[in-house]
Design an enzyme around this catalytic site. Sequence first.
Site, PDB file in Angstrom:
ATOM      1  N   GLU A 129      49.125  80.543  22.396  1.00 56.77           N
ATOM      2  CA  GLU A 129      48.467  79.280  22.743  1.00 56.77           C
ATOM      3  C   GLU A 129      49.385  78.103  22.465  1.00 56.77           C
ATOM      4  O   GLU A 129      49.793  77.895  21.321  1.00 56.77           O
ATOM      5  CB  GLU A 129      47.184  79.118  21.932  1.00 56.77           C
ATOM      6  CG  GLU A 129      46.454  77.810  22.225  1.00 56.77           C
ATOM      7  CD  GLU A 129      45.224  77.608  21.361  1.00 56.77           C
ATOM      8  OE1 GLU A 129      44.376  76.791  21.743  1.00 56.77           O
ATOM      9  OE2 GLU A 129      45.113  78.264  20.303  1.00 56.77           O
ATOM     10  N   ASP A 142      43.811  76.351  26.393  1.00 57.27           N
ATOM     11  CA  ASP A 142      42.860  75.448  25.760  1.00 57.27           C
ATOM     12  C   ASP A 142      42.883  74.128  26.531  1.00 57.27           C
ATOM     13  O   ASP A 142      43.879  73.401  26.497  1.00 57.27           O
ATOM     14  CB  ASP A 142      43.231  75.236  24.292  1.00 57.27           C
ATOM     15  CG  ASP A 142      42.164  74.484  23.523  1.00 57.27           C
ATOM     16  OD1 ASP A 142      41.543  73.574  24.101  1.00 57.27           O
ATOM     17  OD2 ASP A 142      41.949  74.806  22.336  1.00 57.27           O
ATOM     18  N   GLN A 153      39.546  77.926  26.456  1.00 56.32           N
ATOM     19  CA  GLN A 153      38.776  77.168  25.475  1.00 56.32           C
ATOM     20  C   GLN A 153      38.650  75.718  25.935  1.00 56.32           C
ATOM     21  O   GLN A 153      39.364  75.275  26.820  1.00 56.32           O
ATOM     22  CB  GLN A 153      39.458  77.215  24.107  1.00 56.32           C
ATOM     23  CG  GLN A 153      39.516  78.610  23.501  1.00 56.32           C
ATOM     24  CD  GLN A 153      40.271  78.651  22.185  1.00 56.32           C
ATOM     25  OE1 GLN A 153      41.232  77.921  21.992  1.00 56.32           O
ATOM     26  NE2 GLN A 153      39.844  79.519  21.281  1.00 56.32           N
ATOM     27  N   GLU A 185      35.526  75.435  21.434  1.00 60.17           N
ATOM     28  CA  GLU A 185      36.301  75.199  20.228  1.00 60.17           C
ATOM     29  C   GLU A 185      36.395  73.686  20.010  1.00 60.17           C
ATOM     30  O   GLU A 185      37.436  73.063  20.204  1.00 60.17           O
ATOM     31  CB  GLU A 185      37.701  75.824  20.328  1.00 60.17           C
ATOM     32  CG  GLU A 185      38.404  75.843  18.971  1.00 60.17           C
ATOM     33  CD  GLU A 185      39.856  76.277  19.044  1.00 60.17           C
ATOM     34  OE1 GLU A 185      40.321  76.939  18.110  1.00 60.17           O
ATOM     35  OE2 GLU A 185      40.521  75.945  20.047  1.00 60.17           O
TER      36      GLU A 185
END
Length: 252
Positions: A137, A172, A198, A234
Amino acid sequence: MPRFSANLGFLWTELALPDAIRSAASVGFDAVECHWPYDTDAGDVCAALRETGLPLLGLNTRRGDVDAGDNGLAALPGREAEARAAIDEAFDYADAVNAGAVHVMAGIADGADARQAFVSNLRYSVSRAGARMVLVEPLNAFDAPGYFLNTTQQACEIIKEINAPNLKLMFDCYHVGRTEGDVVGQLHACLDHIGHIQFASVPERGDPSGGTLDYRSVFAAIDALGWKRPLGAEYRPNGPTEASLGWMSPDK
């Protein structure tokens, strides 16, 4: 309508992990994920997962010595033994609770030696993972200054180099929104390499009803891409988690 996973690293943090899993199920989440569950007995986590029927999508490798500034170990030259111990620990725990993926945290580093260490440790991870997924990530420089992996392009280049079917990108939307801006464009560009998505508001990292990123449009774009897996919530709630969940209603 997308399905959603509760990231219990940020949601219901006042509860023990098994009770947080139960809370996520009670409000309609389809899955859960977490950060560092290692202080919680795996048997207790399994009991809560069985009770609720929720899958555990993933967890992170340990960051290392946080007090000394560590934020992951896998891209740190000279610390390969520590990095691989953390990778082994993560997959042992994932095996015990049947978690789908492990996010291998790179750490604060730069340069060719860091890249070589990261690639080497990721090769170890994909061989260690078995049927489970390895995730990497990129983190934005505002929240994680100096983090080795910081753009989706950099992550995808490493994924293509290693060329393992179980190595994927954790995309993300919050981090991409802070660093690269064009979230939907990057979703299209990275789709073949994405293993998990996310989200949180940009720039506050709150629930997706606020901020500058229009999540109605983002979620619609993800649907249009044919994405079927739960999306990871998240974000940091501003108060009790339950009070932050209005965005989950279809009419919101």
